[in-house]
Design a protein around this motif. Structure first.
Motif, PDB file in Angstrom:
ATOM      1  N   THR A  17       0.888  -1.326  -0.009  1.00 48.65           N
ATOM      2  CA  THR A  17       0.002   0.142  -0.114  1.00 48.65           C
ATOM      3  C   THR A  17       1.038   1.355  -0.080  1.00 48.65           C
ATOM      4  O   THR A  17       0.563   2.323  -0.719  1.00 48.65           O
ATOM      5  N   ALA A  18       1.832   1.145   0.903  1.00 50.53           N
ATOM      6  CA  ALA A  18       2.707   2.348   0.870  1.00 50.53           C
ATOM      7  C   ALA A  18       3.374   2.514  -0.229  1.00 50.53           C
ATOM      8  O   ALA A  18       3.886   3.520  -0.936  1.00 50.53           O
ATOM      9  N   GLY A  19       4.002   1.463  -1.167  1.00 42.84           N
ATOM     10  CA  GLY A  19       4.659   1.437  -2.346  1.00 42.84           C
ATOM     11  C   GLY A  19       3.733   1.991  -3.504  1.00 42.84           C
ATOM     12  O   GLY A  19       4.236   2.857  -4.157  1.00 42.84           O
ATOM     13  N   ILE A  20       2.395   1.593  -3.497  1.00 42.02           N
ATOM     14  CA  ILE A  20       1.345   1.956  -4.404  1.00 42.02           C
ATOM     15  C   ILE A  20       1.407   3.833  -4.169  1.00 42.02           C
ATOM     16  O   ILE A  20       1.277   4.329  -5.262  1.00 42.02           O
ATOM     17  N   THR A  21       1.071   3.997  -3.307  1.00 43.11           N
ATOM     18  CA  THR A  21       0.964   5.571  -2.752  1.00 43.11           C
ATOM     19  C   THR A  21       2.123   6.274  -3.221  1.00 43.11           C
ATOM     20  O   THR A  21       1.877   7.621  -3.593  1.00 43.11           O
ATOM     21  N   HIS A  22       3.315   5.928  -3.409  1.00 43.96           N
ATOM     22  CA  HIS A  22       4.493   6.683  -3.873  1.00 43.96           C
ATOM     23  C   HIS A  22       4.285   6.838  -5.436  1.00 43.96           C
ATOM     24  O   HIS A  22       4.849   7.957  -5.818  1.00 43.96           O
ATOM     25  N   PHE A  23       3.352   6.048  -6.219  1.00 47.50           N
ATOM     26  CA  PHE A  23       3.098   6.459  -7.454  1.00 47.50           C
ATOM     27  C   PHE A  23       1.954   7.088  -7.606  1.00 47.50           C
ATOM     28  O   PHE A  23       1.749   7.931  -8.572  1.00 47.50           O
ATOM     29  N   SER A  25       0.327   9.286  -5.557  1.00 48.72           N
ATOM     30  CA  SER A  25       0.446  10.564  -4.886  1.00 48.72           C
ATOM     31  C   SER A  25       2.138  10.858  -4.532  1.00 48.72           C
ATOM     32  O   SER A  25       2.335  11.136  -3.548  1.00 48.72           O
ATOM     33  N   PRO A  26       2.704  11.121  -5.562  1.00 47.24           N
ATOM     34  CA  PRO A  26       4.144  11.316  -5.308  1.00 47.24           C
ATOM     35  C   PRO A  26       4.846  12.605  -4.666  1.00 47.24           C
ATOM     36  O   PRO A  26       5.700  12.658  -3.901  1.00 47.24           O
ATOM     37  N   ARG A  27       3.808  13.656  -4.883  1.00 47.39           N
ATOM     38  CA  ARG A  27       4.422  14.825  -4.509  1.00 47.39           C
ATOM     39  C   ARG A  27       4.320  15.022  -3.058  1.00 47.39           C
ATOM     40  O   ARG A  27       5.337  15.615  -2.524  1.00 47.39           O
ATOM     41  N   GLN A  28       3.385  14.336  -2.133  1.00 43.19           N
ATOM     42  CA  GLN A  28       3.664  14.405  -0.702  1.00 43.19           C
ATOM     43  C   GLN A  28       4.792  13.858  -0.393  1.00 43.19           C
ATOM     44  O   GLN A  28       5.638  14.225   0.746  1.00 43.19           O
ATOM     45  N   TYR A  29       5.349  12.661  -1.297  1.00 43.06           N
ATOM     46  CA  TYR A  29       6.751  12.008  -0.587  1.00 43.06           C
ATOM     47  C   TYR A  29       7.904  12.946  -0.928  1.00 43.06           C
ATOM     48  O   TYR A  29       8.980  12.808  -0.396  1.00 43.06           O
ATOM     49  N   ASP A  30       7.973  13.702  -2.278  1.00 42.20           N
ATOM     50  CA  ASP A  30       8.759  14.584  -2.629  1.00 42.20           C
ATOM     51  C   ASP A  30       9.209  15.635  -1.733  1.00 42.20           C
ATOM     52  O   ASP A  30      10.475  15.829  -1.652  1.00 42.20           O
ATOM     53  N   ALA A  31       8.322  15.965  -0.918  1.00 42.78           N
ATOM     54  CA  ALA A  31       8.542  17.126   0.118  1.00 42.78           C
ATOM     55  C   ALA A  31       9.246  16.461   1.233  1.00 42.78           C
ATOM     56  O   ALA A  31      10.013  17.265   2.047  1.00 42.78           O
ATOM     57  N   LEU A  32       9.396  15.189   1.317  1.00 47.18           N
ATOM     58  CA  LEU A  32      10.184  14.501   2.439  1.00 47.18           C
ATOM     59  C   LEU A  32      11.535  14.038   2.402  1.00 47.18           C
ATOM     60  O   LEU A  32      12.336  13.637   3.144  1.00 47.18           O
ATOM     61  N   VAL A  33      12.004  13.956   0.953  1.00 49.55           N
ATOM     62  CA  VAL A  33      13.195  13.713   0.614  1.00 49.55           C
ATOM     63  C   VAL A  33      14.334  14.900   1.185  1.00 49.55           C
ATOM     64  O   VAL A  33      14.021  16.033   0.834  1.00 49.55           O
ATOM     65  N   PRO A  34      15.088  14.280   1.833  1.00 51.57           N
ATOM     66  CA  PRO A  34      16.179  15.345   2.394  1.00 51.57           C
ATOM     67  C   PRO A  34      16.795  15.781   1.290  1.00 51.57           C
ATOM     68  O   PRO A  34      17.296  15.275   0.253  1.00 51.57           O
ATOM     69  N   SER A  48      11.944   4.808  -3.835  1.00 53.55           N
ATOM     70  CA  SER A  48      11.420   4.125  -2.486  1.00 53.55           C
ATOM     71  C   SER A  48      10.109   3.239  -2.552  1.00 53.55           C
ATOM     72  O   SER A  48       9.703   2.246  -1.892  1.00 53.55           O
ATOM     73  N   GLY A  49       9.203   3.771  -3.643  1.00 50.88           N
ATOM     74  CA  GLY A  49       8.039   3.147  -3.823  1.00 50.88           C
ATOM     75  C   GLY A  49       8.353   1.631  -4.612  1.00 50.88           C
ATOM     76  O   GLY A  49       7.600   0.828  -4.140  1.00 50.88           O
ATOM     77  N   VAL A  50       9.265   1.535  -5.487  1.00 52.47           N
ATOM     78  CA  VAL A  50       9.807   0.534  -5.891  1.00 52.47           C
ATOM     79  C   VAL A  50      10.156  -0.664  -4.719  1.00 52.47           C
ATOM     80  O   VAL A  50       9.810  -1.829  -4.686  1.00 52.47           O
ATOM     81  N   ALA A  51      10.988   0.115  -3.979  1.00 52.50           N
ATOM     82  CA  ALA A  51      11.552  -0.595  -2.848  1.00 52.50           C
ATOM     83  C   ALA A  51      10.557  -1.384  -1.990  1.00 52.50           C
ATOM     84  O   ALA A  51      10.536  -2.669  -1.740  1.00 52.50           O
TER      85      ALA A  51
END
Length: 126
Positions: A17-23, A25-34, A48-51
């Motif tokens: 589920t987490a992996g799918i959400t990276h694809f 709704s990627p924008r929310q995860y982009d903001a978390l990338v250091p 990270s979604g693929v992982a």
């Protein structure tokens, strides 16, 4: 189905589920990338979604479960800096958002322990 058989499948479901959400709704995860990571945040989001999807598949399959569960535990530790970044970035947001961001930090501990428990419960079965 006994709890010991459900636990790996639930962990695999969480990871998938987490992996799918990276694809989705990627924008929310982009903001978390250091910002210290090289390259585009979107690349890290997709990687990270693929992982997570690969880990989900590995945990779901009994033959690869132990190694994948240990890798998932390491993954949960590895993404902790992104959760720290989120908490710091959200410290001036409204209280519910701030609480959610800071609340994620200690949740990594049970995720790591869960993944390690799945790996341990697999010992001797493969």
């Amino acid at each position: 189905m006994p709890r010991s058989q459900r636990s790996p499948l639930l962990l695999a479901g969480l990871l998938a589920t987490a992996g799918i959400t990276h694809f989705a709704s990627p924008r929310q995860y982009d903001a978390l990338v250091p910002s210290s990571l090289p390259g585009s945040p979107r690349t890290w989001t997709y990687a990270s979604g693929v992982a997570e999807l690969a880990l989900a598949a590995g945990v779901a399959l009994p033959r690869t479960r132990k190694a994948a569960a240990l890798a998932a535990a390491a993954f949960f530790v590895g993404v902790f800096p992104a959760n720290v970044k989120m908490a710091l970035d959200w410290r001036d947001r409204p209280a519910p958002q701030k609480a959610a961001a800071f609340g994620r930090l200690p949740l990594q501990i049970p995720l790591v322990l869960w993944a390690r428990g799945v790996a341990k419960s697999t010992e001797g079965r493969a």
